[in-house]
Design an enzyme around this catalytic site. Structure first.
Site, mmCIF file in Angstrom:
data_model
loop_
_atom_site.group_PDB
_atom_site.id
_atom_site.type_symbol
_atom_site.label_atom_id
_atom_site.label_comp_id
_atom_site.label_asym_id
_atom_site.label_seq_id
_atom_site.Cartn_x
_atom_site.Cartn_y
_atom_site.Cartn_z
ATOM 1 N N LYS A 36 0.849 -1.199 0.000
ATOM 2 C CA LYS A 36 0.000 0.000 0.000
ATOM 3 C C LYS A 36 0.882 1.246 0.000
ATOM 4 O O LYS A 36 1.820 1.346 0.779
ATOM 5 C CB LYS A 36 -0.905 0.025 1.243
ATOM 6 C CG LYS A 36 -1.816 1.257 1.275
ATOM 7 C CD LYS A 36 -2.855 1.158 2.389
ATOM 8 C CE LYS A 36 -2.399 1.742 3.702
ATOM 9 N NZ LYS A 36 -2.409 3.227 3.736
ATOM 10 N N ASP A 63 -3.580 4.309 -1.765
ATOM 11 C CA ASP A 63 -4.526 4.812 -0.756
ATOM 12 C C ASP A 63 -4.571 6.336 -0.865
ATOM 13 O O ASP A 63 -3.994 7.050 -0.057
ATOM 14 C CB ASP A 63 -4.046 4.365 0.633
ATOM 15 C CG ASP A 63 -5.085 4.617 1.709
ATOM 16 O OD1 ASP A 63 -6.235 4.960 1.371
ATOM 17 O OD2 ASP A 63 -4.731 4.468 2.898
ATOM 18 N N LYS A 65 -7.530 8.145 -1.383
ATOM 19 C CA LYS A 65 -8.812 8.670 -0.872
ATOM 20 C C LYS A 65 -9.323 9.843 -1.713
ATOM 21 O O LYS A 65 -9.479 10.965 -1.240
ATOM 22 C CB LYS A 65 -8.680 9.078 0.605
ATOM 23 C CG LYS A 65 -8.336 7.909 1.517
ATOM 24 C CD LYS A 65 -8.419 8.270 2.979
ATOM 25 C CE LYS A 65 -8.108 7.099 3.889
ATOM 26 N NZ LYS A 65 -6.680 6.708 3.898
ATOM 27 N N LEU A 66 -9.598 9.553 -2.977
ATOM 28 C CA LEU A 66 -10.031 10.612 -3.892
ATOM 29 C C LEU A 66 -11.438 11.110 -3.549
ATOM 30 O O LEU A 66 -12.291 10.346 -3.110
ATOM 31 C CB LEU A 66 -10.052 10.095 -5.338
ATOM 32 C CG LEU A 66 -8.756 9.562 -5.933
ATOM 33 C CD1 LEU A 66 -8.945 9.299 -7.430
ATOM 34 C CD2 LEU A 66 -7.589 10.496 -5.710
ATOM 35 N N ILE A 69 -15.174 16.594 -8.001
ATOM 36 C CA ILE A 69 -16.293 16.489 -8.936
ATOM 37 C C ILE A 69 -16.072 15.252 -9.822
ATOM 38 O O ILE A 69 -14.936 14.796 -9.998
ATOM 39 C CB ILE A 69 -16.455 17.761 -9.811
ATOM 40 C CG1 ILE A 69 -15.209 18.023 -10.658
ATOM 41 C CG2 ILE A 69 -16.795 18.970 -8.940
ATOM 42 C CD1 ILE A 69 -15.426 19.088 -11.719
ATOM 43 N N THR A 72 -13.331 15.035 -12.573
ATOM 44 C CA THR A 72 -11.960 15.031 -12.047
ATOM 45 C C THR A 72 -11.617 13.663 -11.452
ATOM 46 O O THR A 72 -10.518 13.131 -11.652
ATOM 47 C CB THR A 72 -11.814 16.152 -10.994
ATOM 48 O OG1 THR A 72 -12.126 17.387 -11.633
ATOM 49 C CG2 THR A 72 -10.417 16.225 -10.429
ATOM 50 N N THR A 117 -11.851 6.618 10.411
ATOM 51 C CA THR A 117 -11.939 6.059 11.772
ATOM 52 C C THR A 117 -11.490 7.049 12.845
ATOM 53 O O THR A 117 -11.714 6.813 14.022
ATOM 54 C CB THR A 117 -11.122 4.759 11.892
ATOM 55 O OG1 THR A 117 -9.847 4.992 11.318
ATOM 56 C CG2 THR A 117 -11.807 3.617 11.184
ATOM 57 N N ARG A 178 -2.733 -5.913 14.670
ATOM 58 C CA ARG A 178 -1.570 -6.050 15.537
ATOM 59 C C ARG A 178 -1.405 -7.505 15.950
ATOM 60 O O ARG A 178 -2.269 -8.045 16.630
ATOM 61 C CB ARG A 178 -1.726 -5.182 16.806
ATOM 62 C CG ARG A 178 -1.620 -3.686 16.542
ATOM 63 C CD ARG A 178 -0.207 -3.313 16.112
ATOM 64 N NE ARG A 178 -0.059 -1.897 15.788
ATOM 65 C CZ ARG A 178 -0.258 -1.350 14.583
ATOM 66 N NH1 ARG A 178 -0.618 -2.112 13.572
ATOM 67 N NH2 ARG A 178 -0.065 -0.079 14.389
HETATM 68 O O1 C5P Z 1 1.376 1.024 10.995
HETATM 69 P P1 C5P Z 1 -0.035 0.534 10.944
HETATM 70 O O2 C5P Z 1 -0.130 -0.986 10.851
HETATM 71 O O3 C5P Z 1 -0.905 1.107 12.018
HETATM 72 O O4 C5P Z 1 -0.533 1.081 9.527
HETATM 73 C C1 C5P Z 1 -1.833 0.971 9.108
HETATM 74 C C2 C5P Z 1 -2.016 1.630 7.772
HETATM 75 O O5 C5P Z 1 -3.403 1.683 7.485
HETATM 76 C C3 C5P Z 1 -1.536 3.062 7.673
HETATM 77 O O6 C5P Z 1 -1.067 3.248 6.341
HETATM 78 C C4 C5P Z 1 -2.768 3.889 7.923
HETATM 79 O O7 C5P Z 1 -2.766 5.116 7.249
HETATM 80 C C5 C5P Z 1 -3.842 3.018 7.339
HETATM 81 N N1 C5P Z 1 -5.153 3.239 7.927
HETATM 82 C C6 C5P Z 1 -5.425 3.066 9.268
HETATM 83 N N2 C5P Z 1 -6.687 3.258 9.763
HETATM 84 C C7 C5P Z 1 -7.649 3.582 8.952
HETATM 85 C C8 C5P Z 1 -7.410 3.754 7.593
HETATM 86 C C9 C5P Z 1 -6.144 3.562 7.110
HETATM 87 O O8 C5P Z 1 -4.549 2.761 10.035
HETATM 88 N N3 C5P Z 1 -8.849 3.721 9.438
#
Ligand code: C5P
Length: 235
Positions: A36, A63, A65-66, A69, A72, A117, A178
């Site tokens: 990503k 990622d 996040k577009l 309009i 575009t 989130t 995690r």
């Molecule tokens: O380092 P970590 O595992 O927390 O990374 C999670 C990835 O997912 C990051 O690139 C973060 O921007 C993305 N992300 C997130 N929570 C979201 C949306 C995207 O952690 N709600």
């Protein structure tokens, strides 16, 4: 068709240069097939690096996040498709989603972000919405499904309830992963890889638990092993 465990892991290249990203990719080798690229790397040369990755057979999730309009968004989506990306995020607004779906071509699939989130009900109110995060996320997920969006980004905690809205055709992609014993960092709603898969996630986005590991390749392999055997490790 079932997705192979290794292909369910998406490593977030949250790094600030292409050199660092390429060094990480070399360390990870064939343990990782999907990457990503977000704002941090995309705006530091990461878009041409996305092309390099896809040319070398890796899959890429842009990622970005577009939201703009329709015209575009559509033109942006076409350019992203030419980079060889597999996933691209857009915000879950109807016009934006429709434009992205009409413009997508090749192997590109569009993922919608329902509600960021980091937002709680108070943040929504401040942004002018008279609804809760839960309600808005459910409503936007249903709209995304009706438009035919390819998948949703959601927290692993939302995966089970969103699956009932999204059905089986949409991919659920979850960050906030995690492995047991690793540092949560700024993630609040976290799940282990096995729990997220059991909750219905199709793809897991993992950044720091791999990037900051002493042995990133071993960390990635351990996560893939856990994805392959969710029941065995489920807590
Ligand atoms: O380092 P970590 O595992 O927390 O990374 C999670 C990835 O997912 C990051 O690139 C973060 O921007 C993305 N992300 C997130 N929570 C979201 C949306 C995207 O952690 N709600």
């Amino acid at each position: 068709m079932p997705i192979a465990p290794r292909e369910r892991l998406i490593v977030a290249l949250d790094l600030s240069s292409v050199e660092e990203a390429a060094a990480m990719e070399t360390r990870l080798g064939d343990a990782v097939t999907f990457y990503k690229i977000g704002y941090q790397l995309a705006f530091a040369g990461g878009l041409s690096y996305a092309r390099t990755l896809s040319d070398s057979g890796k899959r890429v999730f842009l990622d970005l996040k577009l939201h703009d309009i329709g015209n575009t968004v559509a033109q942006g989506v076409k350019s992203v498709a030419r980079l060889g990306a597999t996933f691209l995020t857009v915000h879950a607004y109807p016009q934006t989603m429709q434009a992205a779906m009409q413009a997508r071509e090749g192997g590109l699939r569009i993922l919608a972000v329902t509600v960021l989130t980091s937002y709680d009900d108070g943040d929504l109110k401040a942004a002018g919405y008279e609804t809760s995060v839960r309600e808005l996320a459910a409503r936007r997920a249903a709209r995304a499904r009706d438009i035919g969006i390819d998948g949703l980004v959601c927290s692993p905690e939302e995966a089970a309830s969103l699956r009932s809205i999204a059905g089986t055709n949409m991919a659920l992609v979850t960050p906030g992963i995690r492995p047991a014993g690793s540092a949560a960092g700024d993630q609040k709603r976290i799940m282990t890889p096995s729990a997220a898969i059991a909750a219905g996630a199709d793809y897991l986005v993992v950044g720091r638990p791999i990037l900051a590991a002493a042995d990133p390749r071993a960390a990635a392999q351990a996560i893939v092993a856990e994805i392959a055997q969710p029941a065995a490790k489920e807590k």
